[in-house]
Design a protein around this motif. Structure first.
Motif, mmCIF file in Angstrom:
data_model
loop_
_atom_site.group_PDB
_atom_site.id
_atom_site.type_symbol
_atom_site.label_atom_id
_atom_site.label_comp_id
_atom_site.label_asym_id
_atom_site.label_seq_id
_atom_site.Cartn_x
_atom_site.Cartn_y
_atom_site.Cartn_z
ATOM 1 N N PHE A 1 -11.922 24.754 25.100
ATOM 2 C CA PHE A 1 -12.546 25.247 26.330
ATOM 3 C C PHE A 1 -13.609 24.242 26.751
ATOM 4 C CE2 PHE A 1 -14.667 27.650 29.440
ATOM 5 C CZ PHE A 1 -13.880 28.738 29.780
ATOM 6 N N LEU A 2 -13.425 23.648 27.923
ATOM 7 C CA LEU A 2 -14.373 22.693 28.479
ATOM 8 C C LEU A 2 -15.123 23.336 29.633
ATOM 9 C CD1 LEU A 2 -15.611 19.886 29.075
ATOM 10 C CD2 LEU A 2 -13.526 19.371 30.374
ATOM 11 N N SER A 3 -16.432 23.278 29.583
ATOM 12 C CA SER A 3 -17.288 23.776 30.658
ATOM 13 C C SER A 3 -18.135 22.618 31.171
ATOM 14 C CB SER A 3 -18.185 24.902 30.127
ATOM 15 O OG SER A 3 -18.975 25.431 31.156
ATOM 16 N N THR A 4 -18.178 22.431 32.478
ATOM 17 C CA THR A 4 -18.971 21.317 33.004
ATOM 18 C C THR A 4 -20.444 21.520 32.702
ATOM 19 O OG1 THR A 4 -19.184 22.361 35.193
ATOM 20 C CG2 THR A 4 -17.321 20.852 34.844
ATOM 21 N N HIS A 5 -20.903 22.761 32.721
ATOM 22 C CA HIS A 5 -22.294 23.103 32.452
ATOM 23 C C HIS A 5 -22.318 24.106 31.302
ATOM 24 C CE1 HIS A 5 -22.338 21.466 36.476
ATOM 25 N NE2 HIS A 5 -23.652 21.411 36.457
ATOM 26 N N GLU A 6 -23.331 24.015 30.479
ATOM 27 C CA GLU A 6 -23.456 24.920 29.338
ATOM 28 C C GLU A 6 -23.293 26.358 29.832
ATOM 29 O OE1 GLU A 6 -26.462 25.405 25.508
ATOM 30 O OE2 GLU A 6 -27.105 24.253 27.264
ATOM 31 N N PRO A 7 -22.371 27.128 29.253
ATOM 32 C CA PRO A 7 -22.066 28.459 29.780
ATOM 33 C C PRO A 7 -23.260 29.399 29.749
ATOM 34 C CG PRO A 7 -20.347 27.728 28.277
ATOM 35 C CD PRO A 7 -21.474 26.747 28.157
ATOM 36 N N CYS A 8 -23.330 30.247 30.764
ATOM 37 C CA CYS A 8 -24.340 31.297 30.785
ATOM 38 C C CYS A 8 -23.943 32.383 29.784
ATOM 39 C CB CYS A 8 -24.485 31.874 32.189
ATOM 40 S SG CYS A 8 -23.088 32.914 32.706
ATOM 41 N N THR A 9 -24.793 33.373 29.620
ATOM 42 C CA THR A 9 -24.519 34.419 28.637
ATOM 43 C C THR A 9 -23.248 35.200 28.967
ATOM 44 O OG1 THR A 9 -26.073 35.844 29.838
ATOM 45 C CG2 THR A 9 -26.915 34.667 27.924
ATOM 46 N N MET A 10 -22.984 35.449 30.250
ATOM 47 C CA MET A 10 -21.746 36.144 30.630
ATOM 48 C C MET A 10 -20.536 35.312 30.243
ATOM 49 S SD MET A 10 -20.311 37.367 34.374
ATOM 50 C CE MET A 10 -20.078 35.709 35.015
ATOM 51 N N CYS A 11 -20.592 34.019 30.537
ATOM 52 C CA CYS A 11 -19.443 33.162 30.273
ATOM 53 C C CYS A 11 -19.237 32.931 28.778
ATOM 54 C CB CYS A 11 -19.598 31.847 31.018
ATOM 55 S SG CYS A 11 -19.520 32.058 32.822
ATOM 56 N N VAL B 1 -17.464 23.597 46.677
ATOM 57 C CA VAL B 1 -18.812 23.437 47.219
ATOM 58 C C VAL B 1 -18.772 23.440 48.746
ATOM 59 C CG1 VAL B 1 -20.754 21.817 47.441
ATOM 60 C CG2 VAL B 1 -19.771 22.318 45.186
ATOM 61 N N HIS B 2 -17.777 22.810 49.326
ATOM 62 C CA HIS B 2 -17.638 22.827 50.789
ATOM 63 C C HIS B 2 -17.422 24.243 51.319
ATOM 64 C CE1 HIS B 2 -17.847 18.604 51.973
ATOM 65 N NE2 HIS B 2 -17.275 18.329 50.817
ATOM 66 N N ALA B 3 -16.925 25.139 50.456
ATOM 67 C CA ALA B 3 -16.741 26.546 50.847
ATOM 68 C C ALA B 3 -17.963 27.400 50.501
ATOM 69 C CB ALA B 3 -15.504 27.111 50.159
ATOM 70 N N GLY B 4 -19.023 26.770 49.956
ATOM 71 C CA GLY B 4 -20.250 27.496 49.676
ATOM 72 C C GLY B 4 -20.485 27.864 48.229
ATOM 73 N N ASN B 5 -19.611 27.396 47.324
ATOM 74 C CA ASN B 5 -19.730 27.751 45.910
ATOM 75 C C ASN B 5 -20.595 26.763 45.145
ATOM 76 O OD1 ASN B 5 -17.839 30.126 45.601
ATOM 77 N ND2 ASN B 5 -16.489 28.649 46.600
ATOM 78 N N LYS B 6 -21.035 27.182 43.954
ATOM 79 C CA LYS B 6 -21.824 26.324 43.078
ATOM 80 C C LYS B 6 -20.936 25.241 42.458
ATOM 81 C CE LYS B 6 -25.354 29.720 41.722
ATOM 82 N NZ LYS B 6 -24.795 31.078 41.729
ATOM 83 N N VAL B 7 -21.591 24.342 41.716
ATOM 84 C CA VAL B 7 -20.910 23.138 41.211
ATOM 85 C C VAL B 7 -20.277 23.323 39.832
ATOM 86 C CG1 VAL B 7 -22.360 21.580 42.535
ATOM 87 C CG2 VAL B 7 -23.061 22.250 40.234
ATOM 88 N N PHE B 8 -20.254 24.518 39.294
ATOM 89 C CA PHE B 8 -19.788 24.728 37.927
ATOM 90 C C PHE B 8 -18.265 24.843 37.857
ATOM 91 C CE2 PHE B 8 -23.928 27.189 38.077
ATOM 92 C CZ PHE B 8 -24.690 26.107 37.681
ATOM 93 N N GLY B 9 -17.667 24.199 36.851
ATOM 94 C CA GLY B 9 -16.223 24.263 36.667
ATOM 95 C C GLY B 9 -15.863 24.298 35.199
ATOM 96 N N ALA B 10 -14.576 24.443 34.919
ATOM 97 C CA ALA B 10 -14.124 24.547 33.530
ATOM 98 C C ALA B 10 -12.646 24.178 33.450
ATOM 99 C CB ALA B 10 -14.347 25.963 33.001
ATOM 100 N N ALA B 11 -12.189 23.937 32.215
ATOM 101 C CA ALA B 11 -10.782 23.589 31.989
ATOM 102 C C ALA B 11 -10.371 23.983 30.576
ATOM 103 C CB ALA B 11 -10.552 22.093 32.200
ATOM 104 N N LEU B 12 -9.068 24.135 30.406
ATOM 105 C CA LEU B 12 -8.469 24.417 29.100
ATOM 106 C C LEU B 12 -7.569 23.251 28.722
ATOM 107 C CD1 LEU B 12 -7.331 28.120 29.723
ATOM 108 C CD2 LEU B 12 -9.518 27.315 28.788
ATOM 109 N N LEU B 13 -7.682 22.810 27.463
ATOM 110 C CA LEU B 13 -6.836 21.736 26.951
ATOM 111 C C LEU B 13 -6.196 22.194 25.649
ATOM 112 C CD1 LEU B 13 -9.658 20.402 28.194
ATOM 113 C CD2 LEU B 13 -8.510 18.295 27.549
ATOM 114 N N ARG B 14 -5.027 21.662 25.372
ATOM 115 C CA ARG B 14 -4.356 21.973 24.110
ATOM 116 C C ARG B 14 -4.973 21.166 22.974
ATOM 117 N NH1 ARG B 14 -0.644 21.495 28.195
ATOM 118 N NH2 ARG B 14 0.512 23.432 28.647
ATOM 119 N N LYS B 15 -5.266 21.821 21.872
ATOM 120 C CA LYS B 15 -5.869 21.120 20.734
ATOM 121 C C LYS B 15 -4.995 20.000 20.169
ATOM 122 C CE LYS B 15 -8.760 24.929 18.990
ATOM 123 N NZ LYS B 15 -8.970 25.863 17.862
ATOM 124 N N PRO B 16 -3.689 20.213 19.995
ATOM 125 C CA PRO B 16 -2.905 19.168 19.314
ATOM 126 C C PRO B 16 -2.861 17.828 20.037
ATOM 127 C CG PRO B 16 -1.711 21.252 19.311
ATOM 128 C CD PRO B 16 -2.872 21.427 20.241
#
Length: 200
Positions: A88-98, A29-44
Motif C-alpha cells: 500500500f503506497l500513500s503519497t502522504h502519511e495516512p490520517c487516522t481514518m486511512c 485538484v483541478h476539480a477542487g480536490n486535495k493533493v493526496f493519492g495512493a496506489a496498490l502494488l503486488r509484492k512479488p
C-alpha cells in the motif's frame, strides 16, 4: 511475504507516484480536490494493481487511500488479488481514518512519501496532526509504526539507509515529485474556498 526495503522498492514507489498517481491528482485538484493519492502494488514483482487520488468533492470520506480502497473493491480485480499480497503506497502519511481503513482491509504495510508534518507545513493541511492530538492525545509521529496490523514506513527513511550511489538518483526523482506536488498544492489552496469539503 516480506517486503525488501531497498532501492528497487523505492524506485518503483517513486515511479508510480510520478507517472500514475500524479496524473490522476492533477485532474483531481483541478476539480477542487486535495493533493493526496495512493496506489496498490503486488509484492512479488512490484507491478501496479491500481492507483487513485483524493475525491472529497464527491464524499468527504474519499481521502486518497479510502477512495482507492472503494475503487479497488468495486473492481473485479479485488476478487483475484489478496490484500496481504500487496504493498500500500500513500503519497502522504495516512490520517487516522486511512490507517484504520488500511488495517480493516487486511494490508500488513503502508509506505508514504510526505509526512504528517509535511501535510501541515508544506501543504497547509494540519488536520492529520490535529486529530492525532485532539482525539488520541498523540504528538506528531506518536502512533506505533510497527503494530499488530501493519508496518508503516516513510520512503525517505529507506533512502537514508542506502549508499550514496543508490540514494542520489532517488533523491533527484523525489525532488521532481516534490516540485510537482508544490505546484498542485498552490492550485488547491488558491481554489479551496470554492469547494464544500468540511476540513479543507
Amino acid at each position: 511475504m516480506e517486503i525488501n526495503e531497498n532501492a528497487d522498492l523505492v524506485r518503483k514507489l517513486l515511479d508510480v507516484m510520478e507517472h500514475d498517481i500524479l496524473a490522476l491528482t492533477g485532474k483531481g485538484v483541478h476539480a477542487g480536490n486535495k493533493v493526496f493519492g495512493a496506489a496498490l502494488l503486488r509484492k512479488p514483482d512490484l507491478s501496479l494493481v491500481m492507483a487513485q487520488t483524493n475525491n472529497e468533492t464527491e464524499n468527504p470520506l474519499w481521502h486518497g487511500e479510502v477512495h482507492l480502497l472503494k475503487c479497488f473493491y468495486e473492481d473485479p480485480v479485488s476478487k483475484q488479488e489478496a490484500t496481504r499480497d500487496m504493498i500500500f503506497l500513500s503519497t502522504h502519511e495516512p490520517c487516522t481514518m486511512c490507517m484504520s481503513a488500511i488495517a480493516w482491509a487486511g494490508f500488513d504495510n503502508f509506505f508514504y512519501f510526505f509526512s504528517h508534518q509535511d501535510s501541515r507545513d508544506s501543504f497547509a493541511i494540519p488536520h492529520d496532526l490535529k486529530m492525532l492530538k485532539e482525539v488520541f492525545g498523540l504528538e506528531p509521529g506518536g502512533y506505533n509504526h510497527d503494530n499488530a496490523f501493519w508496518r508503516g514506513r516513510g520512503i525517505f527513511d529507506i533512502i537514508a539507509t542506502l549508499p550514496d550511489h543508490e540514494a542520489q538518483p532517488l533523491l533527484d526523482q523525489a525532488a521532481r515529485i516534490r516540485d510537482r506536488y508544490s505546484e498542485l498544492s498552490s492550485l488547491y489552496q488558491n481554489g479551496k474556498d470554492k469547494n464544500a469539503i468540511p476540513l479543507n
